[in-house]
Scaffold this motif. Sequence first.
Motif, PDB file in Angstrom:
ATOM      1  N   GLN B  34       1.005  -1.268   0.274  1.00 20.43           N
ATOM      2  CA  GLN B  34      -0.275   0.357  -0.129  1.00 20.43           C
ATOM      3  C   GLN B  34       1.122   1.221  -0.292  1.00 20.43           C
ATOM      4  O   GLN B  34       1.931   1.121   0.557  1.00 20.43           O
ATOM      5  CB  GLN B  34      -0.920   0.580   1.002  1.00 20.43           C
ATOM      6  N   TYR B  36       0.618   4.948   0.896  1.00 20.56           N
ATOM      7  CA  TYR B  36       0.126   6.363   1.976  1.00 20.56           C
ATOM      8  C   TYR B  36       0.162   7.999   1.502  1.00 20.56           C
ATOM      9  O   TYR B  36       1.511   8.584   1.447  1.00 20.56           O
ATOM     10  CB  TYR B  36      -0.019   6.294   3.626  1.00 20.56           C
ATOM     11  N   GLN B  38       1.083  11.666   3.719  1.00 16.95           N
ATOM     12  CA  GLN B  38       1.408  11.739   5.045  1.00 16.95           C
ATOM     13  C   GLN B  38       1.726  13.745   5.110  1.00 16.95           C
ATOM     14  O   GLN B  38       2.691  13.883   3.946  1.00 16.95           O
ATOM     15  CB  GLN B  38       2.322  11.418   5.955  1.00 16.95           C
ATOM     16  N   GLY B  41       2.032  17.081  10.657  1.00 14.81           N
ATOM     17  CA  GLY B  41       1.240  16.876  11.922  1.00 14.81           C
ATOM     18  C   GLY B  41       0.008  16.666  11.808  1.00 14.81           C
ATOM     19  O   GLY B  41      -1.069  16.416  12.425  1.00 14.81           O
ATOM     20  N   ARG B  42       0.230  15.288  10.996  1.00 13.24           N
ATOM     21  CA  ARG B  42      -1.011  14.967  10.516  1.00 13.24           C
ATOM     22  C   ARG B  42      -1.373  13.146  10.621  1.00 13.24           C
ATOM     23  O   ARG B  42       0.241  12.928  10.054  1.00 13.24           O
ATOM     24  CB  ARG B  42      -2.327  15.472   9.397  1.00 13.24           C
ATOM     25  N   GLY B  43      -2.379  12.506  10.182  1.00 16.62           N
ATOM     26  CA  GLY B  43      -2.224  11.134  10.022  1.00 16.62           C
ATOM     27  C   GLY B  43      -2.326  10.835   8.572  1.00 16.62           C
ATOM     28  O   GLY B  43      -2.664  11.858   8.056  1.00 16.62           O
ATOM     29  N   PRO B  44      -0.902   9.504   8.209  1.00  8.04           N
ATOM     30  CA  PRO B  44      -1.247   9.274   6.782  1.00  8.04           C
ATOM     31  C   PRO B  44      -2.835   8.910   6.341  1.00  8.04           C
ATOM     32  O   PRO B  44      -3.484   8.125   6.936  1.00  8.04           O
ATOM     33  CB  PRO B  44      -0.904   7.579   7.144  1.00  8.04           C
ATOM     34  N   PHE B  46      -4.666   6.737   3.508  1.00  8.60           N
ATOM     35  CA  PHE B  46      -4.136   5.823   2.367  1.00  8.60           C
ATOM     36  C   PHE B  46      -4.733   6.016   1.025  1.00  8.60           C
ATOM     37  O   PHE B  46      -5.263   7.262   0.589  1.00  8.60           O
ATOM     38  CB  PHE B  46      -5.354   4.978   2.370  1.00  8.60           C
ATOM     39  N   LEU B  89       4.822   7.046   2.741  1.00  6.21           N
ATOM     40  CA  LEU B  89       5.507   5.857   2.726  1.00  6.21           C
ATOM     41  C   LEU B  89       4.213   4.381   2.137  1.00  6.21           C
ATOM     42  O   LEU B  89       3.189   5.071   1.683  1.00  6.21           O
ATOM     43  CB  LEU B  89       4.179   6.190   4.405  1.00  6.21           C
ATOM     44  N   PHE B 104       5.861  -0.323   8.100  1.00  8.08           N
ATOM     45  CA  PHE B 104       6.037   0.561   6.864  1.00  8.08           C
ATOM     46  C   PHE B 104       7.521   1.495   6.822  1.00  8.08           C
ATOM     47  O   PHE B 104       8.242   0.931   7.462  1.00  8.08           O
ATOM     48  CB  PHE B 104       5.212   2.302   7.731  1.00  8.08           C
ATOM     49  N   GLN B 106      10.051   4.532   6.197  1.00 12.42           N
ATOM     50  CA  GLN B 106      10.264   5.588   6.915  1.00 12.42           C
ATOM     51  C   GLN B 106       9.795   7.143   6.057  1.00 12.42           C
ATOM     52  O   GLN B 106       9.975   7.837   6.903  1.00 12.42           O
ATOM     53  CB  GLN B 106      12.081   5.742   6.724  1.00 12.42           C
TER      54      GLN B 106
END
Lengths: 113, 114
Positions: B34, B36, B38, B41-44, B46, B89, B104, B106
Amino acid sequence: DVKVTQSSRYLVKRTGEKVFLECVQDMDHENMFWYRQDPGLGLRLIYFSYDVKMKEKGDIPEGYSVSREKKERFSLILESASTNQTSMYLCASSDPARGNEQFFGPGTRLTVL
Amino acid sequence: SQKIEQNSEALNIQEGKTATLTCNYTNYSPAYLQWYRQDPGRGPVFLLLIRENEKEKRKERLKVTFDTTLKQSLFHITASQPADSATYLCALENGSGNTGKLIFGQGTTLQVKP
């Protein structure tokens, strides 16, 4: 719309305090995850859960515990916070029936003084 | 040992060009991989999933390839825009069955200049 929420965006605690980070998802997902993210180290899995009351250690579980009493809620507990637990904590959920893509919360930036 | 590697150096490109990001892995046999995005300051978030029996997957300006022989995935953004600037990612499944556990990389930071 799919949503994962985390209890705090920013948190400051003192060394030795017990810290609770809460995560709630509204998608009826089976799987939930806690990660920490640090510069140069990427996302590292702390614990995950694939069912209510089920939990498994990830790659870095030391110093952490988790609780999943209800399907929608997954809590991360720092029993005695230490300065090396200062980090960004991310919660995610996924559903194997829906492709296992992970939906992430906004993250909690925890600082331990 | 098992490794998943993405370019740690930031990728800087000019608006309108194609950005290509690389994800290499060793000692894994993922059923799927997968990608992603990002933002700071936020979440990844999809973007795409590609399975081991798929060579290529597209979604709008995004294209992912998966070569299980080379153990490599390439992520392309065509006609790149400054709004595409973010960290990307890759994540792979590692025999996790229905637990959905992912490993994941880096991440690679992409900077698109106007």
